[in-house]
Design a protein around this motif. Structure first.
Motif, PDB file in Angstrom:
ATOM      1  N   PRO A  66      -2.088   0.565  -2.762  1.00 11.44           N
ATOM      2  CA  PRO A  66      -0.753   1.191  -2.717  1.00 11.44           C
ATOM      3  C   PRO A  66      -0.841   2.648  -2.661  1.00 11.44           C
ATOM      4  CG  PRO A  66      -0.940  -0.433  -4.352  1.00 11.44           C
ATOM      5  CD  PRO A  66      -2.414  -0.157  -3.615  1.00 11.44           C
ATOM      6  N   THR A  67       0.267   3.586  -2.196  1.00 16.79           N
ATOM      7  CA  THR A  67      -0.108   4.758  -1.934  1.00 16.79           C
ATOM      8  C   THR A  67       1.326   5.317  -2.613  1.00 16.79           C
ATOM      9  OG1 THR A  67       0.983   4.724   0.196  1.00 16.79           O
ATOM     10  CG2 THR A  67      -1.222   4.900   0.125  1.00 16.79           C
ATOM     11  N   ALA A  68       1.310   6.552  -2.864  1.00 14.09           N
ATOM     12  CA  ALA A  68       2.510   7.351  -3.411  1.00 14.09           C
ATOM     13  C   ALA A  68       2.589   8.628  -2.451  1.00 14.09           C
ATOM     14  CB  ALA A  68       2.364   7.589  -4.733  1.00 14.09           C
ATOM     15  N   GLU A  69       3.339   9.477  -2.608  1.00 18.15           N
ATOM     16  CA  GLU A  69       3.587  10.612  -2.207  1.00 18.15           C
ATOM     17  C   GLU A  69       2.596  11.459  -2.746  1.00 18.15           C
ATOM     18  OE1 GLU A  69       7.343  12.601  -1.761  1.00 18.15           O
ATOM     19  OE2 GLU A  69       8.390  10.778  -1.374  1.00 18.15           O
ATOM     20  N   SER A  71       0.142  15.232  -2.469  1.00 23.04           N
ATOM     21  CA  SER A  71       0.638  16.250  -3.000  1.00 23.04           C
ATOM     22  C   SER A  71       1.458  17.321  -2.170  1.00 23.04           C
ATOM     23  CB  SER A  71      -0.785  17.192  -3.353  1.00 23.04           C
ATOM     24  OG  SER A  71      -1.564  17.454  -2.457  1.00 23.04           O
ATOM     25  N   SER A  72       1.333  16.997  -0.843  1.00 21.66           N
ATOM     26  CA  SER A  72       2.106  17.691  -0.022  1.00 21.66           C
ATOM     27  C   SER A  72       3.539  17.222   0.109  1.00 21.66           C
ATOM     28  CB  SER A  72       1.597  17.601   1.490  1.00 21.66           C
ATOM     29  OG  SER A  72       1.866  16.414   1.963  1.00 21.66           O
ATOM     30  N   GLY A  73       3.861  16.094  -0.478  1.00 22.64           N
ATOM     31  CA  GLY A  73       5.524  15.940  -0.683  1.00 22.64           C
ATOM     32  C   GLY A  73       5.704  14.868   0.395  1.00 22.64           C
ATOM     33  N   ARG A  74       4.836  14.736   1.381  1.00 25.64           N
ATOM     34  CA  ARG A  74       4.995  13.621   2.616  1.00 25.64           C
ATOM     35  C   ARG A  74       4.608  12.277   2.156  1.00 25.64           C
ATOM     36  NH1 ARG A  74       2.087  15.794   7.807  1.00 25.64           N
ATOM     37  NH2 ARG A  74       1.679  18.014   6.844  1.00 25.64           N
ATOM     38  N   ALA A  75       5.507  11.326   2.529  1.00 23.88           N
ATOM     39  CA  ALA A  75       5.111   9.878   2.220  1.00 23.88           C
ATOM     40  C   ALA A  75       3.989   9.513   3.007  1.00 23.88           C
ATOM     41  CB  ALA A  75       6.261   9.093   2.856  1.00 23.88           C
ATOM     42  N   GLN A  76       3.064   8.628   2.209  1.00 21.30           N
ATOM     43  CA  GLN A  76       1.821   8.195   2.644  1.00 21.30           C
ATOM     44  C   GLN A  76       2.152   7.087   3.536  1.00 21.30           C
ATOM     45  OE1 GLN A  76      -1.355   9.582   2.026  1.00 21.30           O
ATOM     46  NE2 GLN A  76       0.026  11.269   1.366  1.00 21.30           N
ATOM     47  N   VAL A  77       1.329   6.906   4.669  1.00 26.97           N
ATOM     48  CA  VAL A  77       1.424   5.688   5.426  1.00 26.97           C
ATOM     49  C   VAL A  77       0.351   4.468   5.145  1.00 26.97           C
ATOM     50  CG1 VAL A  77       1.159   4.942   7.941  1.00 26.97           C
ATOM     51  CG2 VAL A  77       2.201   7.301   7.530  1.00 26.97           C
ATOM     52  N   GLN A  78       0.876   3.317   5.014  1.00 25.48           N
ATOM     53  CA  GLN A  78       0.104   2.274   4.953  1.00 25.48           C
ATOM     54  C   GLN A  78      -0.118   1.273   6.283  1.00 25.48           C
ATOM     55  OE1 GLN A  78       1.590  -0.166   1.948  1.00 25.48           O
ATOM     56  NE2 GLN A  78       1.739   1.259   0.525  1.00 25.48           N
ATOM     57  N   TRP A  79      -1.476   1.308   6.696  1.00 23.28           N
ATOM     58  CA  TRP A  79      -1.612   0.566   8.087  1.00 23.28           C
ATOM     59  C   TRP A  79      -2.014  -1.130   7.842  1.00 23.28           C
ATOM     60  CZ3 TRP A  79      -0.988   3.478  11.964  1.00 23.28           C
ATOM     61  CH2 TRP A  79      -1.306   5.130  11.783  1.00 23.28           C
ATOM     62  N   SER A  80      -1.461  -1.756   8.801  1.00 23.01           N
ATOM     63  CA  SER A  80      -1.576  -3.062   8.907  1.00 23.01           C
ATOM     64  C   SER A  80      -2.064  -3.501  10.357  1.00 23.01           C
ATOM     65  CB  SER A  80      -0.355  -3.732   8.651  1.00 23.01           C
ATOM     66  OG  SER A  80      -0.286  -5.091   8.840  1.00 23.01           O
ATOM     67  N   LEU A  81      -3.212  -4.392  10.308  1.00 18.43           N
ATOM     68  CA  LEU A  81      -3.648  -4.874  11.561  1.00 18.43           C
ATOM     69  C   LEU A  81      -3.555  -6.246  11.470  1.00 18.43           C
ATOM     70  CD1 LEU A  81      -5.613  -4.224  14.049  1.00 18.43           C
ATOM     71  CD2 LEU A  81      -7.625  -5.153  12.551  1.00 18.43           C
ATOM     72  N   ASP A 141       5.742   3.418   6.306  1.00 19.40           N
ATOM     73  CA  ASP A 141       5.941   4.271   5.153  1.00 19.40           C
ATOM     74  C   ASP A 141       7.126   3.789   4.359  1.00 19.40           C
ATOM     75  OD1 ASP A 141       8.372   4.950   6.328  1.00 19.40           O
ATOM     76  OD2 ASP A 141       7.820   7.163   7.003  1.00 19.40           O
ATOM     77  N   ALA A 142       7.744   4.803   3.534  1.00 23.42           N
ATOM     78  CA  ALA A 142       8.814   3.990   2.767  1.00 23.42           C
ATOM     79  C   ALA A 142      10.015   3.899   3.260  1.00 23.42           C
ATOM     80  CB  ALA A 142       9.019   5.002   1.733  1.00 23.42           C
ATOM     81  N   ARG A 143      10.304   4.096   4.496  1.00 18.61           N
ATOM     82  CA  ARG A 143      11.296   3.977   5.449  1.00 18.61           C
ATOM     83  C   ARG A 143      11.224   2.734   6.348  1.00 18.61           C
ATOM     84  NH1 ARG A 143      12.441   9.795   7.281  1.00 18.61           N
ATOM     85  NH2 ARG A 143      10.323   9.618   7.440  1.00 18.61           N
ATOM     86  N   GLY A 144       9.812   2.213   6.563  1.00 18.57           N
ATOM     87  CA  GLY A 144       9.680   1.041   7.393  1.00 18.57           C
ATOM     88  C   GLY A 144       8.511   1.456   8.466  1.00 18.57           C
ATOM     89  N   VAL A 145       8.713   1.137   9.659  1.00 16.81           N
ATOM     90  CA  VAL A 145       7.769   1.462  10.516  1.00 16.81           C
ATOM     91  C   VAL A 145       7.623   2.734  10.948  1.00 16.81           C
ATOM     92  CG1 VAL A 145       6.979   1.005  13.022  1.00 16.81           C
ATOM     93  CG2 VAL A 145       8.057  -1.062  11.592  1.00 16.81           C
ATOM     94  N   ALA A 146       6.379   3.572  10.827  1.00 20.15           N
ATOM     95  CA  ALA A 146       6.272   4.958  11.110  1.00 20.15           C
ATOM     96  C   ALA A 146       5.285   5.015  12.288  1.00 20.15           C
ATOM     97  CB  ALA A 146       5.570   5.435   9.732  1.00 20.15           C
ATOM     98  N   ALA A 147       4.504   4.390  12.657  1.00 19.82           N
ATOM     99  CA  ALA A 147       3.653   4.390  13.723  1.00 19.82           C
ATOM    100  C   ALA A 147       3.269   3.054  14.214  1.00 19.82           C
ATOM    101  CB  ALA A 147       2.313   5.289  13.104  1.00 19.82           C
TER     102      ALA A 147
END
Length: 92
Positions: A7-10, A12-22, A74-80
């Motif tokens: 699990p990730t949190a925002e 230090s730069s304030g950007r949401a972290q991305v979690q990857w799924s294969l 990311d927190a909003r759904g698919v980011a990449a």
């Protein structure tokens, strides 16, 4: 095939972290395709309505369907998204 991501949190730069799924294509549910299709429509729509058309009706691919996908959330759904498709060629 799923990859466990911690699990990730925002950051230090304030950007949401991305979690990857294969994910193999056969593992995706209709809801996954719908979420990806929405992501692609939003991504390609600003470049022209014609470019977003292949992703209507929850279709999450244009042209050839990928076999393996790497999806970033990311927190909003698919980011990449990265789609992998093998192509076989015959030489000679």
């Amino acid at each position: 095939m799923n990859i466990a991501v911690s699990p990730t949190a925002e950051g230090s730069s304030g950007r949401a972290q991305v979690q990857w799924s294969l994910r193999w294509e056969s593992e995706l549910l209709l809801a996954d395709h719908a979420e990806l299709a929405e992501f692609f429509r939003k991504s390609y729509g600003p470049t022209g309505a014609f470019n977003a058309q292949p992703f209507e009706r929850s279709r999450s691919w244009a042209g050839a369907r990928p076999e393996l996908r790497v999806i970033g959330y990311d927190a909003r759904g698919v980011a990449a998204h990265i789609g992998l498709l093998r192509r076989f060629i015959k030489v000679g």
